[in-house]
Design an enzyme around this catalytic site. Structure first.
Site, short mmCIF file in Angstrom:
data_model
loop_
_atom_site.label_atom_id
_atom_site.label_comp_id
_atom_site.label_asym_id
_atom_site.label_seq_id
_atom_site.Cartn_x
_atom_site.Cartn_y
_atom_site.Cartn_z
CG ASP A 102 -5.10 -30.86 28.83
OD1 ASP A 102 -6.22 -30.37 29.03
OD2 ASP A 102 -4.04 -30.33 29.18
CB SER A 126 -6.43 -28.00 32.43
OG SER A 126 -6.13 -28.25 31.09
CD GLN A 176 -9.47 -29.14 29.86
OE1 GLN A 176 -9.57 -28.72 28.72
NE2 GLN A 176 -8.33 -29.53 30.38
#
Length: 183
Positions: A102, A126, A176
Site C-alpha cells: 500500500d 485507499s 487498488q
C-alpha cells in the site's frame, strides 16, 4: 503485461507467465533516505517518515514523487525489501508483503496527474484493495513492485501492481482503487 513463450496446448499453458519489466537494479538506485537527504528534504517530518519511518528499504525507478513529479508517465518500478530479516514463516512473509504493497501503489496515478506527495491540498485514501499471491516470496529480499495506473478521473484512481522476485518470477498481484483529491 509481457509473457514468455506461446500457448499451443494444455501442457504449454503451465509455461505462460508474466515477465518482469526491465528497471534499474536496486543496487544502482538511491534509497529513499539518500534521495531525500541529497535534496535536503529528509529533515522535514514528511521526509523523515518517507526515508526512515518505514520498515522497508524503498528504491524508485524513475525517481520518487515525494517532493516533485518531473516524470508523468503513469508507471514506475519500486524495489522493496524489509530492513530486518523476517521469520521464515510463509504467512509472516505474506503479511509483510500485504503491508508494504500500500505504500506506493497510488504513485503511478500521482505521476499521471502531475502531483507528488508534497502537493499542497493533496488528500489520498485507499478505497478498495485486492491482493493475490502466486508463489512464496521473501519480503526481506529485494522484490520489484512494477506499478501502473489504469486510469484516474473524478477524484478516483485505479492502479495495478505486480511483485517480482529478483529472478523475474511473478509472486503477487495487487489492484487498488484510491481516492486522489487535490485542492
Amino acid at each position: 503485461m509481457y509473457y514468455h513463450g506461446l500457448v499451443s496446448g494444455p501442457r504449454d499453458r503451465e509455461q505462460l507467465r508474466p515477465t518482469a519489466p526491465n528497471y534499474a537494479t536496486p543496487g544502482t538506485l538511491p534509497s529513499s533516505a539518500d534521495y531525500l537527504d541529497a535534496r535536503n528534504a529528509g529533515s522535514s517530518p514528511e521526509g523523515d517518515y518517507w526515508s526512515r519511518g518505514r520498515s522497508f528499504d524503498i528504491r524508485h525507478a524513475p525517481n520518487p514523487v515525494y517532493t516533485n513529479s518531473s516524470e508523468n508517465a503513469p508507471e514506475q518500478g519500486v524495489w522493496i525489501r524489509a530492513f530486518d530479516k523476517l521469520p521464515d514463516d510463509a504467512r509472516t512473509q505474506q503479511i509483510a508483503l500485504s503491508y508494504v504493497c500500500d505504500y506506493t501503489i497510488l504513485e503511478p496515478s500521482l505521476r499521471a496527474l502531475g502531483l507528488n506527495w508534497s502537493s499542497p491540498g493533496l488528500v489520498t485514501a485507499s478505497l478498495d484493495h485486492s491482493m493475490w499471491f502466486h508463489q512464496p516470496a521473501r519480503a526481506d529480499e529485494w522484490l520489484l513492485y512494477a506499478q501502473e495506473s489504469a486510469g484516474a478521473q473524478g477524484g478516483r484512481a485505479l492502479n495495478l501492481g505486480r511483485f517480482y522476485s529478483e529472478q523475474g518470477d511473478l509472486v503477487a498481484t495487487v489492484l487498488q482503487e484510491g481516492m486522489i483529491r487535490h485542492a
